[in-house]
Every structure is written in structure tokens, then in C-alpha cells.
Design a protein around this motif. Structure first.
Motif, PDB file in Angstrom:
ATOM      1  N   GLY A  68     -36.179   0.811 -16.913  1.00 36.63           N
ATOM      2  CA  GLY A  68     -35.754   0.253 -16.305  1.00 36.63           C
ATOM      3  C   GLY A  68     -36.584  -1.184 -16.283  1.00 36.63           C
ATOM      4  O   GLY A  68     -36.367  -2.657 -16.148  1.00 36.63           O
ATOM      5  N   ALA A  69     -38.074  -0.886 -15.028  1.00 40.32           N
ATOM      6  CA  ALA A  69     -38.660  -1.843 -15.050  1.00 40.32           C
ATOM      7  C   ALA A  69     -38.787  -2.809 -16.166  1.00 40.32           C
ATOM      8  O   ALA A  69     -39.679  -3.936 -16.423  1.00 40.32           O
ATOM      9  CB  ALA A  69     -40.091  -1.091 -14.258  1.00 40.32           C
ATOM     10  N   MET A  70     -40.046  -1.775 -17.096  1.00 36.71           N
ATOM     11  CA  MET A  70     -39.929  -2.344 -18.386  1.00 36.71           C
ATOM     12  C   MET A  70     -39.366  -3.736 -19.046  1.00 36.71           C
ATOM     13  O   MET A  70     -39.295  -4.987 -19.544  1.00 36.71           O
ATOM     14  CB  MET A  70     -40.214  -1.366 -19.696  1.00 36.71           C
ATOM     15  CG  MET A  70     -41.828  -0.569 -19.239  1.00 36.71           C
ATOM     16  SD  MET A  70     -41.758   0.983 -20.483  1.00 36.71           S
ATOM     17  CE  MET A  70     -43.360   1.749 -19.701  1.00 36.71           C
ATOM     18  N   VAL A  71     -38.227  -3.487 -19.273  1.00 35.68           N
ATOM     19  CA  VAL A  71     -36.815  -4.017 -19.791  1.00 35.68           C
ATOM     20  C   VAL A  71     -36.605  -5.446 -18.739  1.00 35.68           C
ATOM     21  O   VAL A  71     -36.038  -6.534 -19.064  1.00 35.68           O
ATOM     22  CB  VAL A  71     -35.457  -3.220 -19.594  1.00 35.68           C
ATOM     23  CG1 VAL A  71     -34.856  -4.224 -20.425  1.00 35.68           C
ATOM     24  CG2 VAL A  71     -34.791  -2.004 -20.665  1.00 35.68           C
ATOM     25  N   PRO A  77     -38.134 -13.641 -18.055  1.00 33.98           N
ATOM     26  CA  PRO A  77     -38.989 -14.994 -18.794  1.00 33.98           C
ATOM     27  C   PRO A  77     -37.736 -15.319 -19.509  1.00 33.98           C
ATOM     28  O   PRO A  77     -37.651 -16.756 -19.909  1.00 33.98           O
ATOM     29  CB  PRO A  77     -39.980 -14.006 -19.402  1.00 33.98           C
ATOM     30  CG  PRO A  77     -41.089 -13.131 -18.824  1.00 33.98           C
ATOM     31  CD  PRO A  77     -38.321 -12.419 -18.232  1.00 33.98           C
ATOM     32  N   LEU A  78     -36.826 -14.629 -20.135  1.00 31.35           N
ATOM     33  CA  LEU A  78     -35.984 -15.233 -20.565  1.00 31.35           C
ATOM     34  C   LEU A  78     -34.431 -16.126 -19.976  1.00 31.35           C
ATOM     35  O   LEU A  78     -33.400 -15.981 -20.360  1.00 31.35           O
ATOM     36  CB  LEU A  78     -34.553 -14.145 -21.294  1.00 31.35           C
ATOM     37  CG  LEU A  78     -35.677 -13.416 -22.696  1.00 31.35           C
ATOM     38  CD1 LEU A  78     -34.634 -12.243 -23.175  1.00 31.35           C
ATOM     39  CD2 LEU A  78     -36.009 -14.683 -23.764  1.00 31.35           C
ATOM     40  N   GLY A  79     -34.512 -15.905 -18.340  1.00 29.35           N
ATOM     41  CA  GLY A  79     -34.287 -16.104 -17.561  1.00 29.35           C
ATOM     42  C   GLY A  79     -33.090 -15.691 -16.940  1.00 29.35           C
ATOM     43  O   GLY A  79     -31.496 -15.849 -16.513  1.00 29.35           O
ATOM     44  N   PHE A  80     -32.740 -14.583 -17.391  1.00 28.90           N
ATOM     45  CA  PHE A  80     -31.909 -13.136 -16.434  1.00 28.90           C
ATOM     46  C   PHE A  80     -32.650 -12.949 -15.417  1.00 28.90           C
ATOM     47  O   PHE A  80     -33.631 -13.048 -14.916  1.00 28.90           O
ATOM     48  CB  PHE A  80     -31.306 -12.433 -17.430  1.00 28.90           C
ATOM     49  CG  PHE A  80     -30.808 -12.541 -18.990  1.00 28.90           C
ATOM     50  CD1 PHE A  80     -29.173 -11.836 -19.092  1.00 28.90           C
ATOM     51  CD2 PHE A  80     -31.531 -12.582 -19.651  1.00 28.90           C
ATOM     52  CE1 PHE A  80     -28.911 -11.582 -19.822  1.00 28.90           C
ATOM     53  CE2 PHE A  80     -31.814 -12.764 -20.892  1.00 28.90           C
ATOM     54  CZ  PHE A  80     -29.424 -12.142 -21.175  1.00 28.90           C
ATOM     55  N   ARG A  99     -27.795 -10.093 -15.352  1.00 29.37           N
ATOM     56  CA  ARG A  99     -26.951 -11.809 -15.332  1.00 29.37           C
ATOM     57  C   ARG A  99     -27.411 -12.834 -15.724  1.00 29.37           C
ATOM     58  O   ARG A  99     -28.439 -13.252 -15.238  1.00 29.37           O
ATOM     59  CB  ARG A  99     -26.333 -11.725 -14.929  1.00 29.37           C
ATOM     60  CG  ARG A  99     -24.762 -12.725 -14.100  1.00 29.37           C
ATOM     61  CD  ARG A  99     -23.480 -12.396 -14.683  1.00 29.37           C
ATOM     62  NE  ARG A  99     -22.476 -13.770 -14.543  1.00 29.37           N
ATOM     63  CZ  ARG A  99     -22.415 -13.769 -15.443  1.00 29.37           C
ATOM     64  NH1 ARG A  99     -22.996 -14.025 -16.828  1.00 29.37           N
ATOM     65  NH2 ARG A  99     -21.739 -14.838 -14.411  1.00 29.37           N
ATOM     66  N   HIS A 100     -27.270 -13.500 -17.025  1.00 30.07           N
ATOM     67  CA  HIS A 100     -27.414 -14.931 -17.338  1.00 30.07           C
ATOM     68  C   HIS A 100     -25.870 -15.947 -17.606  1.00 30.07           C
ATOM     69  O   HIS A 100     -24.998 -15.594 -18.217  1.00 30.07           O
ATOM     70  CB  HIS A 100     -27.741 -14.664 -18.896  1.00 30.07           C
ATOM     71  CG  HIS A 100     -28.334 -15.808 -19.396  1.00 30.07           C
ATOM     72  ND1 HIS A 100     -27.673 -16.924 -20.097  1.00 30.07           N
ATOM     73  CD2 HIS A 100     -29.983 -16.377 -19.657  1.00 30.07           C
ATOM     74  CE1 HIS A 100     -28.466 -18.211 -20.225  1.00 30.07           C
ATOM     75  NE2 HIS A 100     -30.131 -17.365 -20.349  1.00 30.07           N
ATOM     76  N   PRO A 101     -25.668 -16.620 -16.548  1.00 29.46           N
ATOM     77  CA  PRO A 101     -24.964 -17.375 -16.097  1.00 29.46           C
ATOM     78  C   PRO A 101     -24.472 -18.145 -17.426  1.00 29.46           C
ATOM     79  O   PRO A 101     -22.818 -18.319 -17.707  1.00 29.46           O
ATOM     80  CB  PRO A 101     -24.712 -18.723 -15.371  1.00 29.46           C
ATOM     81  CG  PRO A 101     -27.034 -18.397 -15.281  1.00 29.46           C
ATOM     82  CD  PRO A 101     -27.295 -16.746 -15.912  1.00 29.46           C
ATOM     83  N   GLY A 102     -25.151 -18.990 -18.157  1.00 29.72           N
ATOM     84  CA  GLY A 102     -24.276 -20.261 -19.523  1.00 29.72           C
ATOM     85  C   GLY A 102     -23.350 -20.622 -19.537  1.00 29.72           C
ATOM     86  O   GLY A 102     -23.771 -21.694 -17.609  1.00 29.72           O
ATOM     87  N   LYS A 103     -23.149 -21.084 -19.798  1.00 30.03           N
ATOM     88  CA  LYS A 103     -21.808 -22.066 -19.986  1.00 30.03           C
ATOM     89  C   LYS A 103     -20.943 -22.630 -18.921  1.00 30.03           C
ATOM     90  O   LYS A 103     -19.978 -21.456 -19.199  1.00 30.03           O
ATOM     91  CB  LYS A 103     -21.582 -23.122 -20.809  1.00 30.03           C
ATOM     92  CG  LYS A 103     -21.208 -24.672 -20.931  1.00 30.03           C
ATOM     93  CD  LYS A 103     -20.941 -24.559 -22.856  1.00 30.03           C
ATOM     94  CE  LYS A 103     -19.959 -26.146 -22.571  1.00 30.03           C
ATOM     95  NZ  LYS A 103     -19.828 -26.656 -23.340  1.00 30.03           N
ATOM     96  N   PRO A 104     -20.399 -22.396 -17.829  1.00 30.01           N
ATOM     97  CA  PRO A 104     -18.763 -22.653 -17.031  1.00 30.01           C
ATOM     98  C   PRO A 104     -18.153 -22.836 -18.407  1.00 30.01           C
ATOM     99  O   PRO A 104     -18.154 -23.789 -18.966  1.00 30.01           O
ATOM    100  CB  PRO A 104     -18.878 -23.041 -16.689  1.00 30.01           C
ATOM    101  CG  PRO A 104     -19.774 -24.392 -15.904  1.00 30.01           C
ATOM    102  CD  PRO A 104     -20.718 -24.180 -17.157  1.00 30.01           C
ATOM    103  N   GLY A 105     -16.991 -21.595 -18.423  1.00 28.22           N
ATOM    104  CA  GLY A 105     -15.410 -21.231 -19.536  1.00 28.22           C
ATOM    105  C   GLY A 105     -16.179 -20.910 -20.607  1.00 28.22           C
ATOM    106  O   GLY A 105     -15.450 -20.825 -21.256  1.00 28.22           O
ATOM    107  N   ALA A 106     -17.436 -20.589 -20.535  1.00 29.42           N
ATOM    108  CA  ALA A 106     -17.295 -19.808 -22.109  1.00 29.42           C
ATOM    109  C   ALA A 106     -17.449 -18.247 -22.182  1.00 29.42           C
ATOM    110  O   ALA A 106     -17.190 -17.375 -20.725  1.00 29.42           O
ATOM    111  CB  ALA A 106     -18.917 -20.422 -22.504  1.00 29.42           C
TER     112      ALA A 106
END
Length: 439
Positions: A68-71, A77-80, A99-106
């Protein structure tokens, strides 16, 4: 010979031109994602070796947490935003939730996989070994290969500018191969994520039938049962008499024979995995070993058996349970019997929404110049975590690697499948992420 050679050259050139035309259907950003997957192929294989060489058998709680720590180190670094959720209540290591929040409403995408393997610390099968474009290793396909595909796809999306708008939640369970108890706690976070999601994508292994990649839109359930029979004990010369009846083992045999005769129906399989009977008989605390004592001249007082059955819907599960209960209740003379059911993995039926997702994946295949993927027969696939969210969200299964010999020493992964699966996943996720929520 010259004509044959011309035909071969024309075919090859035609294939190249068709592939080029198919690639032209990809957007420039999608083509950058495809190129990134190819450029990082060796990096992906190196990561796969690293996670495979770390034992993470389900009961190796420390090893599961290390994977899990490796993942986590790949996702942050990808923003999660990454959380490790310990599971002391179920005596399992825990789950990784990102969790990666992204664009609201998507559309919110739920990505599912697992950190654990069936190979515990005492297994002799422990290391990753590569030979060309294949490799063996514990969990190399199931499901560490799937995790690497997921990470490769996300890195490709990031490099192509396709990740920023994507609303993604990832749940990697630490006990898929042997779920902790109670299941309501062990799968509580996954179930909650399913209720938030619009699409679920399962990164367990790709099914390949006769050299053809298949799409999976259904998984069968996995349900356990324990059957106990009892009878009047005494001298064997008195068996089948009015006073002593049939004995516990004959009652067990009656019930198992009736299961074989009366239960079969489409999409159902059932199995008796262990059985014991005699003057005394019992299963161990884990239900995987049985002990018995008895003599040939003593009517057996007790018998016990444990097995499973698998269905394609919850309606089928309840129907089969009712049949089994009726069979068990029809006691032979002088005997008694009880059956206890153990809830395991629910079913994921092949819904219209799941079929529509496979259609979306086949649009990706068309645009990449890959063959269409037909729906896999659910009898060819076991149970899995996505079934816990199947009642709340449409889903696809099998976005991980192609592999063979899973769950056995020598498990082998097709390393080339990392490329095509990561490309498929990256483009599918990017396209889904541009769509508004349905609800």
C-alpha cells in the motif's frame, strides 16, 4: 511464389494503413497518452517487480501495508490524496483509498483492485522472474499486474493533460483473497465509494479466450455453506432398523446426492469441498480441515461437510438456498440435519448499463485499431470486490493484465498486456471523465 509474396506485402501494408487510420481517430491528447504508456513500459515492469517481490499474502498484514505504501508513493505525485484505512476490527491489514477531485459535475470514476495475494509468507513462490515479455511471480497477474496497469494509465493521463479534470476515487482492498469478517465493515468503505460513483472499473485480470481479449460485465457470487447431520449411534447390525434409522453418514450422502440431482440450473455451480463423519466429526475453527473418528461396526453419530455455491444474481442465490433447505429438511429415518449459510461475495449480474460500458470500451478499441471485445461468459470468471457496488453503479471488469496460472505457483503475466490495457484504460477514463453526471 511471387504472387503469394505480393499478397503478403499488400496485407501487411494494408494493416499498417488501417492501424494508422484508427490511430487518427484518437485526439492529440489521447495519442500523447498512448505514447506515454509505450515510453514508460520498462518503468511499469520495474514497478511490477518491486511490488511482486514484497510478499503481501492476505494474512501478512505488514506486507500488505508495505505494498500500500508503494502505491501511495506512485499516486501522490499525480495529485491524489491518499489514505490508509487500517482494519483491526476484521483482523486484516487495511485498505488504500485515494481521491482525485477533478472537475465539478463530471462523472466520478471508482477504480477497484487489491493489494493482497493468495501466497502467504510460507509459500515457496516468492520472487518475480522475467523472461522476455512474460514473467512469473506471486500476484504478478492477480492483482499486482492490475495495479500497475491502473498506475500506468493514470500517469499517461497526467502526461497528456487528461487527468486534471478527472474525478476519480480508488479503493484497493487488502483482503480480497480472504475477506475479513464482518463483511459490512471489511467492505464498508468500498460500498460507500460505490454509492458516490457513476462508473466502476475493476482492474483485476483481463480474460483472454482463444487468443482474443474479452470484456467482462458480470461476476458470479460466492456463498458458503456448512451441513451437519446426526443419527442414533449403536451397533452396526442395527442400522436401518426402526429403532436406529440410517445413521449420520447415510443422511449426509442422501443430501449431497440430492444436491447433485435437484440443484443444477443455468449459471449455477456448487461444490462440496470437505466432508467427514463417524462417531465424532468436526471442522476446525477456520473450516478448512476436518477430523473424525469411528469404527466400521458403529453407526456414525455425526457428519459434517462444507462447500460453496455460485450464482449470477441475488434472486438466484435465494432460490438455491431455499432448494437446499428443503432437501436438508427431508430427513431420512432416525436422523436430523441442519445447514448454515455463509455470506461471501454477492453477484454482479450482466445489466444493460454494464453492456453500455462495454460498448464504450469497444469504441476505444475501434479508435485504437484493436479488435472488438465480446462479453465473457460469467461462468469463466470468479467472484470479486466490484460485486459489492454492482447494485449502485454500472461497471466493467478485467482492466488488468492478461495472465495464466493465477493462484498457483508459476502464476505468469503477459507483460505486453500492460501496454494495451493501460492505453485502453487511460482513453476510456479520459472520455468518461468529460461526461456530466447522469444523476
Amino acid at each position: 511464389m511471387a504472387r503469394q509474396k505480393f499478397w503478403w506485402v499488400a496485407t501487411v501494408v494494408g494493416s499498417i494503413l488501417l492501424a494508422g487510420a484508427a490511430q487518427a481517430r484518437l485526439t492529440p491528447a489521447e495519442m500523447r497518452a498512448v505514447a506515454t504508456v509505450d515510453a514508460e513500459h520498462e518503468r511499469s515492469i520495474g514497478l511490477l517487480k518491486t511490488v511482486v517481490d514484497q510478499n503481501s499474502g492476505t494474512m501478512n498484514l505488514e506486507g500488505v501495508a508495505k505494498v500500500g505504501a508503494m502505491v501511495r508513493a506512485e499516486l501522490e505525485p499525480l495529485g491524489f490524496a491518499v489514505t490508509w484505512k487500517p482494519m483491526p476490527q476484521t483482523q486484516r491489514a487495511g485498505h488504500l483509498i485515494a481521491r482525485h477531485p477533478g472537475k465539478p459535475g463530471a462523472k466520478r470514476l471508482l477504480l477497484i483492485g487489491h493489494l493482497d495475494t493468495v501466497f502467504e509468507q510460507d509459500s515457496p513462490f516468492q520472487r518475480f522472474e522475467r523472461e522476455g515479455e512474460s514473467a512469473t511471480g506471486p500476484g504478478a497477474g492477480d492483482d499486482k499486474g492490475g495495479i500497475v496497469v491502473m498506475l500506468s494509465a493514470l500517469r499517461a493521463m497526467k502526461a497528456a493533460g487528461l487527468l486534471d479534470a478527472a474525478d476519480i476515487e480508488i479503493v484497493l482492498t487488502g483482503d480480497e483473497e480472504d475477506a475479513g469478517d464482518p463483511v459490512a465493515i471489511a467492505r464498508g468503505d468500498l460500498i460507500a465509494a460505490g454509492k458516490r460513483a457513476d462508473v466502476a472499473l475493476d482492474f483485476e485480470g483481463l480474460s483472454v479466450v482463444e487468443g482474443r481479449d474479452m470484456g467482462s460485465i458480470a461476476r458470479r457470487s460466492s456463498n458458503g455453506w456448512v451441513l451437519t447431520t446426526s443419527g442414533k449411534t449403536g451397533h452396526s447390525s442395527l442400522i436401518f432398523s426402526d429403532a436406529y434409522g440410517d445413521g449420520a453418514i447415510n443422511e449426509m450422502a442422501r443430501i449431497l446426492a440430492a444436491f447433485r440431482k435437484d440443484l443444477p440450473e443455468p449459471n449455477l455451480t456448487f461444490n462440496t469441498g470437505v466432508v467427514a463423519g463417524g462417531a465424532m466429526a468436526a471442522l476446525d475453527s477456520d473450516g478448512v480441515r476436518a477430523s473424525a473418528t469411528g469404527k466400521g461396526n458403529i453407526i456414525p453419530a455425526t457428519a459434517v461437510a462444507r462447500g460453496d455455491f455460485r450464482t449470477l444474481s441475488e434472486d438466484q442465490t435465494m432460490r438455491v438456498r431455499a432448494k437446499m433447505e428443503r432437501i436438508v429438511a427431508a430427513h431420512a429415518p432416525g436422523t436430523n440435519a441442519t445447514i448454515r449459510f455463509e455470506s461471501g461475495y454477492p453477484a454482479m449480474p450482466p445489466t444493460a448499463g454494464n453492456r453500455a460500458l462495454l460498448d464504450r470500451l469497444n469504441l476505444v478499441n475501434r479508435d485504437m485499431g484493436l479488435p472488438e471485445m465480446a462479453a465473457l461468459d460469467p461462468l469463466k470468471r470468479g467472484a470479486g470486490d466490484i460485486a459489492f457496488v454492482a447494485g449502485d453503479v454500472d461497471g466493467l471488469i478485467g482492466l488488468g493484465t492478461a495472465s495464466s496460472g493465477d493462484h498457483a505457483p508459476g502464476e505468469t503475466v503477459d507483460l505486453a498486456s500492460i501496454r494495451r490495457q493501460a492505453k485502453r484504460a487511460a482513453i476510456l477514463m479520459a472520455r468518461l471523465s468529460r461526461e456530466p453526471k447522469d444523476r
